[in-house]
Write a protein that holds these residues in place. Structure first.
Motif, PDB file in Angstrom:
ATOM      1  N   GLY A  58      10.224 -26.632  -5.240  1.00 13.39           N
ATOM      2  CA  GLY A  58      10.335 -26.443  -3.805  1.00 13.39           C
ATOM      3  C   GLY A  58       9.028 -26.493  -3.055  1.00 13.39           C
ATOM      4  O   GLY A  58       8.009 -26.970  -3.562  1.00 13.39           O
ATOM      5  N   ASP A  59       9.047 -25.943  -1.847  1.00 13.90           N
ATOM      6  CA  ASP A  59       7.920 -26.040  -0.928  1.00 13.90           C
ATOM      7  C   ASP A  59       7.152 -24.745  -0.764  1.00 13.90           C
ATOM      8  O   ASP A  59       6.410 -24.571   0.198  1.00 13.90           O
ATOM      9  N   LYS A  60       7.324 -23.812  -1.706  1.00 12.80           N
ATOM     10  CA  LYS A  60       6.621 -22.538  -1.612  1.00 12.80           C
ATOM     11  C   LYS A  60       5.475 -22.458  -2.621  1.00 12.80           C
ATOM     12  O   LYS A  60       5.563 -23.011  -3.721  1.00 12.80           O
ATOM     13  N   ALA A  61       4.444 -21.733  -2.220  1.00 11.11           N
ATOM     14  CA  ALA A  61       3.336 -21.442  -3.135  1.00 11.11           C
ATOM     15  C   ALA A  61       2.838 -20.036  -2.869  1.00 11.11           C
ATOM     16  O   ALA A  61       2.833 -19.569  -1.726  1.00 11.11           O
ATOM     17  N   ILE A  62       2.427 -19.366  -3.925  1.00  8.80           N
ATOM     18  CA  ILE A  62       1.803 -18.045  -3.816  1.00  8.80           C
ATOM     19  C   ILE A  62       0.376 -18.141  -4.348  1.00  8.80           C
ATOM     20  O   ILE A  62       0.154 -18.618  -5.462  1.00  8.80           O
ATOM     21  N   ILE A  63      -0.568 -17.715  -3.515  1.00  7.14           N
ATOM     22  CA  ILE A  63      -1.965 -17.638  -3.920  1.00  7.14           C
ATOM     23  C   ILE A  63      -2.223 -16.241  -4.472  1.00  7.14           C
ATOM     24  O   ILE A  63      -1.884 -15.244  -3.831  1.00  7.14           O
ATOM     25  N   ILE A  64      -2.821 -16.152  -5.653  1.00  7.52           N
ATOM     26  CA  ILE A  64      -3.186 -14.860  -6.223  1.00  7.52           C
ATOM     27  C   ILE A  64      -4.710 -14.786  -6.323  1.00  7.52           C
ATOM     28  O   ILE A  64      -5.323 -15.518  -7.088  1.00  7.52           O
ATOM     29  N   ALA A  65      -5.289 -13.939  -5.489  1.00  9.97           N
ATOM     30  CA  ALA A  65      -6.732 -13.686  -5.527  1.00  9.97           C
ATOM     31  C   ALA A  65      -6.957 -12.278  -6.073  1.00  9.97           C
ATOM     32  O   ALA A  65      -6.007 -11.525  -6.284  1.00  9.97           O
ATOM     33  N   ALA A  66      -8.210 -11.904  -6.278  1.00 14.39           N
ATOM     34  CA  ALA A  66      -8.509 -10.678  -7.032  1.00 14.39           C
ATOM     35  C   ALA A  66      -9.050  -9.541  -6.182  1.00 14.39           C
ATOM     36  O   ALA A  66      -9.813  -8.707  -6.656  1.00 14.39           O
ATOM     37  N   GLY A  67      -8.647  -9.485  -4.903  1.00 15.32           N
ATOM     38  CA  GLY A  67      -9.079  -8.393  -4.053  1.00 15.32           C
ATOM     39  C   GLY A  67      -8.521  -7.054  -4.507  1.00 15.32           C
ATOM     40  O   GLY A  67      -7.607  -6.999  -5.348  1.00 15.32           O
ATOM     41  N   PRO A  68      -9.031  -5.960  -3.948  1.00 15.92           N
ATOM     42  CA  PRO A  68      -8.631  -4.623  -4.406  1.00 15.92           C
ATOM     43  C   PRO A  68      -7.159  -4.305  -4.218  1.00 15.92           C
ATOM     44  O   PRO A  68      -6.628  -3.408  -4.880  1.00 15.92           O
ATOM     45  N   SER A  69      -6.459  -5.020  -3.342  1.00 13.90           N
ATOM     46  CA  SER A  69      -5.030  -4.754  -3.136  1.00 13.90           C
ATOM     47  C   SER A  69      -4.174  -5.251  -4.291  1.00 13.90           C
ATOM     48  O   SER A  69      -3.031  -4.823  -4.442  1.00 13.90           O
ATOM     49  N   LEU A  70      -4.707  -6.157  -5.114  1.00 11.31           N
ATOM     50  CA  LEU A  70      -3.888  -6.844  -6.112  1.00 11.31           C
ATOM     51  C   LEU A  70      -3.177  -5.874  -7.040  1.00 11.31           C
ATOM     52  O   LEU A  70      -1.962  -5.960  -7.244  1.00 11.31           O
ATOM     53  N   ARG A  71      -3.913  -4.954  -7.605  1.00  8.58           N
ATOM     54  CA  ARG A  71      -3.308  -4.004  -8.549  1.00  8.58           C
ATOM     55  C   ARG A  71      -2.601  -2.849  -7.849  1.00  8.58           C
ATOM     56  O   ARG A  71      -1.700  -2.234  -8.408  1.00  8.58           O
ATOM     57  N   ARG A  72      -2.980  -2.564  -6.622  1.00  5.80           N
ATOM     58  CA  ARG A  72      -2.285  -1.503  -5.882  1.00  5.80           C
ATOM     59  C   ARG A  72      -0.853  -1.915  -5.532  1.00  5.80           C
ATOM     60  O   ARG A  72      -0.005  -1.049  -5.319  1.00  5.80           O
ATOM     61  N   THR A  73      -0.608  -3.200  -5.438  1.00  5.09           N
ATOM     62  CA  THR A  73       0.703  -3.671  -4.975  1.00  5.09           C
ATOM     63  C   THR A  73       1.551  -4.291  -6.089  1.00  5.09           C
ATOM     64  O   THR A  73       2.659  -4.737  -5.833  1.00  5.09           O
ATOM     65  N   ASN A  74       1.027  -4.347  -7.328  1.00  2.00           N
ATOM     66  CA  ASN A  74       1.782  -4.874  -8.465  1.00  2.00           C
ATOM     67  C   ASN A  74       2.380  -6.246  -8.156  1.00  2.00           C
ATOM     68  O   ASN A  74       3.576  -6.485  -8.341  1.00  2.00           O
ATOM     69  N   ILE A  75       1.555  -7.145  -7.697  1.00  2.00           N
ATOM     70  CA  ILE A  75       2.024  -8.482  -7.322  1.00  2.00           C
ATOM     71  C   ILE A  75       2.679  -9.201  -8.499  1.00  2.00           C
ATOM     72  O   ILE A  75       3.745  -9.808  -8.359  1.00  2.00           O
ATOM     73  N   ALA A  76       2.066  -9.127  -9.669  1.00  2.00           N
ATOM     74  CA  ALA A  76       2.615  -9.832 -10.834  1.00  2.00           C
ATOM     75  C   ALA A  76       4.019  -9.333 -11.165  1.00  2.00           C
ATOM     76  O   ALA A  76       4.929 -10.130 -11.436  1.00  2.00           O
TER      77      ALA A  76
END
Length: 344
Positions: A58-76
């Motif tokens: 499809g036409d969606k993409a998610i960018i995963i960067a390593a800012g401090p919010s990454l682990r606080r929000t459990n993106i993975a």
């Protein structure tokens, strides 16, 4: 703080100087790396080969960067729970986070020319205890807490890249250090070469023009940082129409000590410990009703990104759930909302 200086005053006064200061800091090393990497271009192909490629569904993409919010929000965890099947594009600094959590990015992007630091995300086969005393970059920062045990983290990086490297595509900048290029090639990554834009290519003595004349690779506006470069890959190269950014804070949580910020040592050298309040810029996020603070470099990245987003073909969602990327052209939403959007 000097009583004649107001909070953020020095930082805001430096914004117009950031393009020059950044070029002064990385330009010489970047073009040196480009010369070294010219002989290795045969180990990959031009980023042009990825134009419009169907990475992810499809036409969606998610960018995963390593800012401090990454682990606080459990993106993975949220991405896996939702069974997201669009494209996943990770910064070099977020690559290990993805692999540790069972996510193999469709594309990893790297751009910074630093001779030693970026190679640590890929694992440094020659890293020794004595090397750690020379640079506190990883141990000091509010980033991946696993890096507080740097040798253990390096061993994990070596194992993960040796295991998964052959399954990873990498947008490898010509500015990348020899250590990063070697690891990418040695681990079997599928390499796609590109040039970052350092300045206006039409200017006399343009560094961008010099690098392009050297290798004739496409030049891409990376916004000064790897997170924005990932977003640009999604928009311009992969031509995704809905792009979410995560872990792209461009700032620090208000309670973060100055010492744990990326450019702390440079900040102290520039203005002295007593004037850091005048250097760092505090910003209120109205979506979260929280304060964050940033430094001149990250503020400049933010302004670049907001400008790029306005001119983009894609719709940009900030799903970081933190930080300072908000404004015209940005939809601020949780990642769960983004993944539920249907494209008609």
């Amino acid at each position: 703080m000097n009583k004649s200086l107001s909070p953020g005053q020095i930082g805001l006064s430096l914004l117009d100087e950031m393009p020059r200061l950044t070029l002064d800091r990385i330009g010489e090393k970047a073009i040196s790396n480009a010369h070294k990497n010219k002989s290795l271009l045969g180990h990959g192909v031009s980023i042009k080969s990825l134009r419009g490629a169907s990475l992810g569904k499809g036409d969606k993409a998610i960018i995963i960067a390593a800012g401090p919010s990454l682990r606080r929000t459990n993106i993975a965890g949220k991405i896996k729970s939702a069974g997201f099947d669009g494209a996943i594009i990770a910064t070099d600094s977020a690559m290990l986070y993805c692999l540790e959590n069972g996510i193999i990015p469709d594309l990893v992007v790297t751009v910074d020319p630093h001779p030693t630091r970026i190679g640590r995300w890929f694992g440094n086969p020659k890293l020794k205890e004595s090397d750690l005393a020379l640079d506190d970059y990883f141990k000091r920062q509010d980033m991946d807490p696993a890096f507080s045990d740097e040798l253990k983290a390096n061993t994990k990086a070596l194992k993960l890249l040796d295991l998964y490297g052959s399954r990873i595509r990498i947008a490898l900048s010509s500015s990348s250090s020899p250590a990063v290029v070697k690891r990418a090639i040695d681990t079997g990554m599928e390499v796609f070469w590109w040039n970052p834009m350092y300045d206006d290519i039409s200017l006399p003595n343009s560094l961008t023009r010099k690098v392009f004349d050297l290798n004739e690779l496409p030049c891409i506006n990376a916004g000064g940082n790897v997170g924005s470069a990932c977003w640009m890959m999604a928009d311009v190269v992969l031509e995704k129409r809905l792009v979410a950014v995560t872990g792209m804070d461009f700032s620090y949580y208000d309670e973060t000590p100055y010492k744990n910020t990326q450019y702390y040592n440079e900040a102290v050298d520039l203005v002295g410990e007593e004037n850091l309040d005048a250097l760092y810029i505090r910003i209120f996020n109205p979506h979260l009703k929280k304060w964050f603070y940033t430094d001149p470099a990250y503020y400049w990245y933010r302004e670049n990104f907001l400008e790029l987003a306005l001119d983009a073909d894609c719709m940009t969602y900030n799903c970081t759930e933190g930080g300072i990327i908000f404004g015209e052209g940005i939809i601020f939403a949780p990642i769960t909302d983004f993944m539920e959007i249907s494209i008609s």
